[in-house]
Design an enzyme around this catalytic site. Structure first.
Site, short mmCIF file in Angstrom:
data_model
loop_
_atom_site.label_atom_id
_atom_site.label_comp_id
_atom_site.label_asym_id
_atom_site.label_seq_id
_atom_site.Cartn_x
_atom_site.Cartn_y
_atom_site.Cartn_z
CE LYS A 121 -64.33 67.30 26.56
NZ LYS A 121 -65.48 67.18 27.77
CG ASP A 139 -64.87 61.77 26.75
OD1 ASP A 139 -64.65 60.54 26.05
OD2 ASP A 139 -66.56 61.40 27.13
#
Length: 210
Positions: A121, A139
Site C-alpha cells: 500500500k 487502504d
C-alpha cells in the site's frame, strides 16, 4: 447496470465534481511523503501532520535520519500509533535509502517494498503520488467502500481489490482515483453511518439500488 457502466458513471461524477484530489498529508519532497505514509499506518493524517513539522526540521534528509537512533526518532513520534516499531522502520528506511539508492526515493514498487516499514500500500502511494504511476493503493477506506458500492465483487484481500480497480479504471486516472475513493470513504461513505442522502454517486451504488 453492468459493472463497466457503474465505473463509467462514478468516474464521470468524480471528474466533474472533484477535479482536484490530493493526499491530505503535508510534505515537501518524496522523502517526507514516504516518512508520513509510513507513520500514517493505523493513524489519522491529522495526527501525522501535527508531529511531522518538528520531525522534518530535525531530520530533513535521509542522510541525517540514517544517523539517528530509533530512540531519538521516537521522541518526535511518540503520539502516533506503534511509535517504537515505526521509529525503527524510519531509521532503517533512511539507512537503506542512503546505502542502496543514493539517498533518493525509488520509483519502482518492488524497490520501495524492500524498505523497512514499506508494504504494498505504501509503495503504491509513493509510486502514484510522487511518480504519477498507475498504482492503486488500497487502504481500509478503499477496501471497504469498493465492495460496498459495487466496484469490486466480494474481494477478500486488498490485493484482489487493487487488481479489480486497476482493471476497470483508466490508467491515467488511477493515481487520482485513489484519492477520490479515500476521501469519499473518509467523509461520505463512512463505515458506521454512511451519508447516502448527500452522496453524489448514490444512484450508481450497488447497495443503494439493491
Amino acid at each position: 447496470m453492468t459493472k463497466k457502466e457503474r465505473y463509467k458513471n462514478i468516474i464521470a461524477w468524480f471528474e466533474s465534481n472533484v477535479p482536484t484530489a490530493e493526499t491530505e498529508l503535508h510534505y515537501g519532497n518524496p522523502f517526507q511523503l514516504l516518512v508520513s505514509v509510513i507513520l500514517s499506518a493505523q493513524c489519522t493524517d491529522k495526527r501525522i501532520n501535527m508531529i511531522t513539522p518538528a520531525l522534518f526540521e530535525a531530520y530533513p534528509t535521509p542522510e541525517l535520519m540514517s544517523h539517528a537512533s530509533p530512540e531519538e526518532v521516537f521522541e518526535y513520534i511518540r503520539s502516533v500509533s506503534y511509535p517504537n516499531s515505526k521509529a525503527k522502520h524510519l531509521v532503517g528506511m533512511a539507512q537503506m535509502l542512503v546505502s542502496d539508492f543514493g539517498g533518493m526515493v525509488p520509483s519502482d514498487i518492488d524497490d520501495l517494498q524492500r524498505l523497512p516499514g514499506v508494504g504494498r500500500k505504501t509503495a503504491n502511494v509513493i509510486a502514484a503520488v510522487v511518480y504519477d504511476r498507475p498504482a492503486m493503493a488500497v487502504d481500509t477506506h478503499i477496501f471497504r467502500i469498493a465492495n460496498r458500492i459495487g466496484l469490486t465483487t466480494d474481494s477478500k484481500t486488498p490485493l484482489a481489490t487493487e487488481r479489480e480497480l486497476v482493471k476497470y479504471i483508466p490508467a491515467e486516472l488511477i493515481p487520482k482515483s485513489h484519492h477520490w475513493l479515500i476521501l469519499h470513504g473518509r467523509y461520505v461513505c463512512t463505515a458506521r453511518k454512511p451519508h447516502c442522502q448527500s452522496c453524489g454517486i448514490a444512484e450508481w451504488c450497488e447497495k443503494n439500488i439493491a
